[in-house]
Enzyme design. Structure first.
Site, PDB file in Angstrom:
ATOM      1  N   SER A  89     -41.065  -7.782 -71.515  1.00 54.24           N
ATOM      2  CA  SER A  89     -39.796  -8.111 -70.861  1.00 54.24           C
ATOM      3  C   SER A  89     -39.414  -7.005 -69.883  1.00 54.24           C
ATOM      4  O   SER A  89     -40.269  -6.184 -69.517  1.00 54.24           O
ATOM      5  CB  SER A  89     -38.709  -8.318 -71.918  1.00 54.24           C
ATOM      6  OG  SER A  89     -37.574  -8.910 -71.334  1.00 54.24           O
ATOM      7  N   ASN A  90     -38.183  -6.967 -69.446  1.00 54.28           N
ATOM      8  CA  ASN A  90     -37.725  -5.920 -68.523  1.00 54.28           C
ATOM      9  C   ASN A  90     -36.267  -5.588 -68.818  1.00 54.28           C
ATOM     10  O   ASN A  90     -35.656  -6.167 -69.704  1.00 54.28           O
ATOM     11  CB  ASN A  90     -37.931  -6.382 -67.078  1.00 54.28           C
ATOM     12  CG  ASN A  90     -37.194  -7.674 -66.800  1.00 54.28           C
ATOM     13  OD1 ASN A  90     -35.979  -7.718 -66.823  1.00 54.28           O
ATOM     14  ND2 ASN A  90     -37.943  -8.755 -66.571  1.00 54.28           N
ATOM     15  N   TYR A  91     -35.706  -4.659 -68.042  1.00 54.70           N
ATOM     16  CA  TYR A  91     -34.369  -4.134 -68.350  1.00 54.70           C
ATOM     17  C   TYR A  91     -33.216  -4.968 -67.797  1.00 54.70           C
ATOM     18  O   TYR A  91     -32.073  -4.556 -67.872  1.00 54.70           O
ATOM     19  CB  TYR A  91     -34.232  -2.714 -67.806  1.00 54.70           C
ATOM     20  CG  TYR A  91     -35.021  -1.688 -68.580  1.00 54.70           C
ATOM     21  CD1 TYR A  91     -34.722  -1.443 -69.910  1.00 54.70           C
ATOM     22  CD2 TYR A  91     -36.045  -0.966 -67.981  1.00 54.70           C
ATOM     23  CE1 TYR A  91     -35.428  -0.497 -70.640  1.00 54.70           C
ATOM     24  CE2 TYR A  91     -36.760  -0.019 -68.692  1.00 54.70           C
ATOM     25  CZ  TYR A  91     -36.451   0.212 -70.024  1.00 54.70           C
ATOM     26  OH  TYR A  91     -37.157   1.145 -70.727  1.00 54.70           O
ATOM     27  N   SER A  92     -33.495  -6.115 -67.209  1.00 46.90           N
ATOM     28  CA  SER A  92     -32.406  -6.904 -66.619  1.00 46.90           C
ATOM     29  C   SER A  92     -31.357  -7.238 -67.682  1.00 46.90           C
ATOM     30  O   SER A  92     -31.687  -7.674 -68.785  1.00 46.90           O
ATOM     31  CB  SER A  92     -32.958  -8.192 -66.022  1.00 46.90           C
ATOM     32  OG  SER A  92     -31.890  -9.038 -65.682  1.00 46.90           O
TER      33      SER A  92
END
Ligand code: C5P
Length: 417
Positions: A223-226
């Site tokens: 995933s990512n930090y959004s």
């Protein structure tokens, strides 16, 4: 806080349920936002909240008793005057009894008489609150249906702890939520909005938000930090302008903005499926989600064990949701994307705009303080199809959302019927 409330005249009908205790806070929100509030309560309401509290906060005497108000000749037409005066009529909480009265044209107290005297084109917001069993009673549901047919907006109660000690549907929304609904109702009815903003009224806006999660095995994902904050701010701002909003979002603790229909998804593929079912009816598609570019080729059904010192994962490209919308979009549909770039920002963003067939792309600076993922603020550059780029100063994501919608309205207006 919204300017829409400035100088607005609100009739607040408070009927006799325990949730009436929340109304002083709602009155404060309205007054703080610059609105004038006239509180009307039913006789029973005094047992739950005092008229003096509401009078002090609204800076006006609270009306309850028809005969009290009509005692002096100058007040004989008070109900008619109030019906003309109001920009909006809001009943919270609406008890089963008050719902029944309003649905059937009764006029035996000030609240029900003023409802009858209200000008037909003014928004009427009704917030029922009662115990779950009562709310689902056939007669209550019938009365609600009647009120909707009569042009009221009925906001269903929320699920949660009830005064009876039970847990279920029946709770009056918090004052902030009621306030947001009132803002939306006024936005949909007022001419206080500027020409651009009015374009959103009744339009269907689809927003993607947050990060996707691409499963590796039952306990791990890519995933990512959004945070989803930009997408949620856009959904909220569009709803406040009177649009019907669908928000398709990855996992986030953010609360759903009032009146927004939320679809929760995990992976890019799920996001695509949810988005595709909205493509046809979307007037505008705003892709604020940070979609993972790749996903594991295979999802392991059991937790991967560590063994060797090195481990590699085969990845496959995810579908591009925004490009899929862009590829099929009709002339009246508007496509808006985001780009987060570390170098050659404007050039790369322009390239994406053309490749994905967008009308507008919003470039987030990735290397400036206060911009990008998981912060409250953003620094945006809006690039339109004609190649024009406009950079805005650091601002709260809420204001960035409004700025984006204001710019995007030009595309709606170009195709407005
Ligand atoms: O990842 P990229 O820079 O191409 O993202 C640009 C825009 O495309 C963003 O608005 C993003 O939400 C959207 N996008 C998408 N589906 C993807 C990748 C990006 O909708 N798989």
């Amino acid at each position: 806080m919204s300017d829409i409330m400035l100088g607005k005249k609100i009739l607040l009908g408070v009927s006799g349920g325990i949730a009436a205790y929340k109304m002083p806070l709602l009155v404060r929100l309205f007054v703080k936002a610059g609105a004038e509030v006239q509180v009307i309560m039913t006789a029973r309401t005094k047992q739950f909240v005092t008229p003096d509290t509401l009078a002090v906060l609204s800076k006006r005497p609270v009306l309850t008793d028809v005969f009290g108000a009509f005692a002096q000749p100058s007040h004989w037409a008070e109900h008619i005057r109030l019906g003309e005066w109001a920009d909006m009529f809001l009943v919270a909480p609406a008890t089963a009894n008050t719902l029944a009265k309003l649905a059937h044209g009764f006029g035996d107290d000030m609240l029900s008489i003023v409802y009858l005297a209200l000008r037909p084109n003014k928004p009427r917001l009704v917030f029922p609150a009662m115990d779950g069993e009562m709310f689902t009673a056939a007669s209550v549901q019938r009365n609600i249906e009647q009120l909707v047919q009569d042009g009221c907006t009925v906001i269903p109660p929320e699920h949660g702890d009830l005064a009876s000690g039970l847990v279920g549907v029946g709770r009056l929304p918090e004052p902030e939520t009621i306030f947001a609904h009132a803002v939306k109702a006024l936005a949909g009815s007022t001419d206080a909005l500027d020409e651009d903003e009015q374009k959103y009224r009744g339009k269907h806006i689809v927003v993607t938000a947050g990060a996707t999660r691409e499963k590796i095995d039952p306990v791990r994902f890519i995933s990512n930090y959004s945070s989803g904050k930009m997408g949620f701010a856009l959904a909220e701002a569009a709803a406040q302008l009177g649009a019907t909003v669908t928000l398709i979002t990855g996992k986030t603790p953010l609360a759903t903005p009032p009146t927004v229909a939320r679809i929760n998804i995990e992976s890019a593929e799920e996001m695509l499926r949810a988005a595709e079912s909205e493509f046809a009816r979307a007037d505008m598609f705003i892709a604020a989600a940070a979609v993972a570019d790749y996903r594991p080729v295979e999802v392991q059904s059991e937790k991967l064990k560590k063994s060797d010192s090195e481990f590699s994962l085969r990845l496959i490209k995810n579908p591009d949701i925004l490009a899929a919308f862009g590829a099929q979009k009709k002339p009246h549909q508007v496509a808006i994307g985001f780009a987060l770039e570390t170098h050659n920002g404007i050039e790369n963003a322009k390239e994406k705009l053309l490749k994905k067939n967008l009308d507008m792309i919003v470039l987030n600076s990735a290397n400036e303080a206060g911009a990008g993922f998981d912060v409250e603020t953003n620094i945006i550059t809006i690039i339109t199809r004609d190649g024009f780029a406009e950079k805005f100063p650091l601002m709260h994501k809420r204001n960035a959302a409004k700025t984006i919608l204001k710019k995007a309205a030009a595309f709606l207006s170009a195709i407005a019927s």
